[in-house]
Design an enzyme around this catalytic site. Structure first.
Site, mmCIF file in Angstrom:
data_model
loop_
_atom_site.group_PDB
_atom_site.id
_atom_site.type_symbol
_atom_site.label_atom_id
_atom_site.label_comp_id
_atom_site.label_asym_id
_atom_site.label_seq_id
_atom_site.Cartn_x
_atom_site.Cartn_y
_atom_site.Cartn_z
ATOM 1 N N HIS A 1 9.551 4.360 -2.107
ATOM 2 C CA HIS A 1 9.600 3.263 -3.082
ATOM 3 C C HIS A 1 10.578 3.560 -4.223
ATOM 4 O O HIS A 1 10.352 3.176 -5.371
ATOM 5 C CB HIS A 1 8.206 2.965 -3.656
ATOM 6 C CG HIS A 1 7.213 2.526 -2.629
ATOM 7 N ND1 HIS A 1 7.088 1.213 -2.219
ATOM 8 C CD2 HIS A 1 6.304 3.228 -1.911
ATOM 9 C CE1 HIS A 1 6.140 1.126 -1.293
ATOM 10 N NE2 HIS A 1 5.654 2.334 -1.084
ATOM 11 N N ASN B 1 1.513 -3.428 -0.433
ATOM 12 C CA ASN B 1 2.774 -3.752 0.219
ATOM 13 C C ASN B 1 2.834 -5.244 0.533
ATOM 14 O O ASN B 1 1.878 -5.983 0.280
ATOM 15 C CB ASN B 1 2.936 -2.953 1.522
ATOM 16 C CG ASN B 1 3.241 -1.488 1.288
ATOM 17 O OD1 ASN B 1 3.857 -1.118 0.294
ATOM 18 N ND2 ASN B 1 2.806 -0.642 2.205
#
EC number: 1.11.1.6
Length: 492
Positions: A65, A138
């Site tokens: 990320h 997510n």
């Protein structure tokens, strides 16, 4: 409650240049030298400080990320779920809570294009009156693996080759050929939704199973869903190449420009709940993060809405230093025995301490906006002003007491210590159902992407055969189509 409490005053409110310690600088154009052409003097402290600070501007990027964009806004409760949870920020319709959100790609580096086929992170930090609540998810409702023990190897396989620093399909397909549980995740990643158009046009999910507890101590399992009101949109492969070729930060720019123009993106929050006593009625383990809960059996229940109406003021302070952790919860919300969630509880905080230091929760973007107190003192980069004399507990000189006890899920545990798989794996049913729900053109694009991946020259015949076997078990025609394109015969 001031969402900007603990924010340092601006460093740029002086009418002239200064050093970090505040001394005035009369020349920020030239180094101190011996004569006009002589060597630079080490006593030029301004030069030394300027270079030393520059040399340390970058911090370790997130191991996953790394590429992300943030925005601020609020969450408003629209439907009463107080019968399910005693969480204060969900206490009644109309209650608003300030928050910050970070969207991200997962695998690639900080400067990578936002058009790559990759899951997207969807992390929300609620600044509630009872402390922060991090809902770290997510844009897909499932994950690749169900046990966090496999997470480091999974990331290594998805990341570039350590020898060449090139992401290669043979490594990915080799690793996941040992994990048929990943099929459901790949039915999202290799689908059209594998490349969202931008952050505003994608849904979000808590992914893991959590627990809600009401005032009476009654606990239910819960799944969190964010549904965009902008409509879910994606980029097909050729569109992604075109968009990424013109602007590798298109999703970040779209989010920033939309908020700046007053077109505030909004998401509706829904939940699914399940009484733990009824979990055996399902043909899969509800704590298995590779599964979705069927909405016809466990319907979505509306909770509230999230509106992003303010851009961040500083990318480093409110994106790079912004830190999330699934362990950060509030009364009324608790964990479950989801194996992936249990490992995330440790790993996220651990990586933030490595990346930002042990006092990362003192940073303005991460600190709670409510009153808080403990005896966690000192350490690297501690900048909290404290003048108390008692730094231990208990004490008759310190009036701070225990908080009111909050309900936690009552459970009795028993069993022997062992490392084992879950009983109801059921790896193929849901990905097959998902594939069959698509129109034929969408199915064909999915097949083509898999054929392209399996055509990597380093993918062996054995690995190709395993994947064809997996997809055949999910849907016989799907396996046959992939095999036909590869001139192979499905084993099932």
């Amino acid at each position: 409650m001031d969402p900007y409490k603990n924010r340092p005053s601006s460093a740029f409110n002086s009418p002239f240049w200064t050093t970090n310690s505040g001394a005035p600088i009369w020349n920020n154009n030239s180094s101190l030298t011996v004569g006009s052409r002589g060597p630079i003097l080490l006593e030029d402290y301004h030069l030394v400080e300027k270079l030393a600070n520059f040399d340390r501007e970058r911090i370790p990027e997130r191991v996953v990320h790394a590429r992300g964009a943030s925005a601020k806004g609020f969450f408003e409760v629209t439907h009463d779920i107080s019968h399910l949870t005693c969480a204060d920020f969900l206490r009644a319709p109309g209650v608003q809570t300030p928050l910050i959100v970070r969207f991200s790609t997962v695998i690639h580096e900080r400067g990578s294009p936002e058009t790559l086929r990759d899951p997207r992170g969807f992390a929300v930090k609620f600044y509630t009156r009872e402390g922060n609540f991090d809902l770290v998810g997510n844009n897909f409702p499932v994950f690749f693996v169900r046990d966090g023990l496999k997470f480091p190897d999974m990331v290594h396989a998805l990341k570039p080759n350590p020898k060449s620093h090139i992401q290669e399909n043979w490594r990915i397909l080799d690793f996941f050929s040992h994990h048929p549980e990943s099929l459901h995740m790949f039915s999202f990643l290799f689908d059209d939704v594998g490349i969202p158009q931008d952050y505003r046009h994608m849904d979000g999910f808590g992914v893991n199973t959590y627990t809600l507890i009401n005032k009476a101590g009654k606990a239910v399992y819960v799944k969190f869903h964010w549904k965009t009101t902008c409509g879910e949109k994606c980029l097909l492969d050729d569109e992604a190449i075109r968009v990424g070729g013109s602007n590798h930060s298109h999703a970040t720019q779209d989010l920033y420009d939309s908020i700046a123009a007053g077109n505030y993106p909004e998401w509706k929050l829904y939940i699914q709940t399940l009484d733990p006593e009824n979990e055996d009625r399902l043909d899969f383990d509800p704590l298995d993060v590779t599964k979705t809960w069927p909405e016809d059996v466990l319907p979505l229940q509306p909770v509230g809405r999230m509106v992003l109406n303010k851009n961040i003021d500083n990318f480093f302070a409110e994106n790079e230093q912004l830190a999330f952790c699934p362990a950060i919860i509030v009364p009324g919300v608790y964990y479950s025995d989801d194996k992936l969630l249990q490992t995330r509880i440790f790993s996220y905080a651990d990586t933030q301490r490595h990346r930002l230091g042990p006092n990362y929760l003192q940073l303005p973007a991460n600190s709670p906006k409510c009153a808080h107190h403990n005896n966690h003192h000192d350490g690297f980069m501690n900048f909290m002003h404290r003048d108390e004399e008692v730094n231990y507990f208990p004490s008759r000189y310190d009036p701070v007491r225990h908080a009111e006890r909050v309900p936690v899920p009552p459970r009795t545990l028993g069993g022997k210590r062992e490392k084992c798989m879950i009983e109801k794996e059921n790896n193929f049913k849901q990905p097959g159902e998902r594939y069959r729900s698509w129109p034929s053109d969408r199915q064909e694009r999915f097949v083509r992407r898999w054929v392209d991946a399996l055509s990597d020259p380093r993918v062996t015949h054995e690995i190709r055969s395993i994947w064809i076997s997996y997809w055949s078990q999910a849907d016989r025609s799907l396996g046959q189509k992939i095999a036909s394109h590869l001139n192979l015969k499905p084993s099932i």
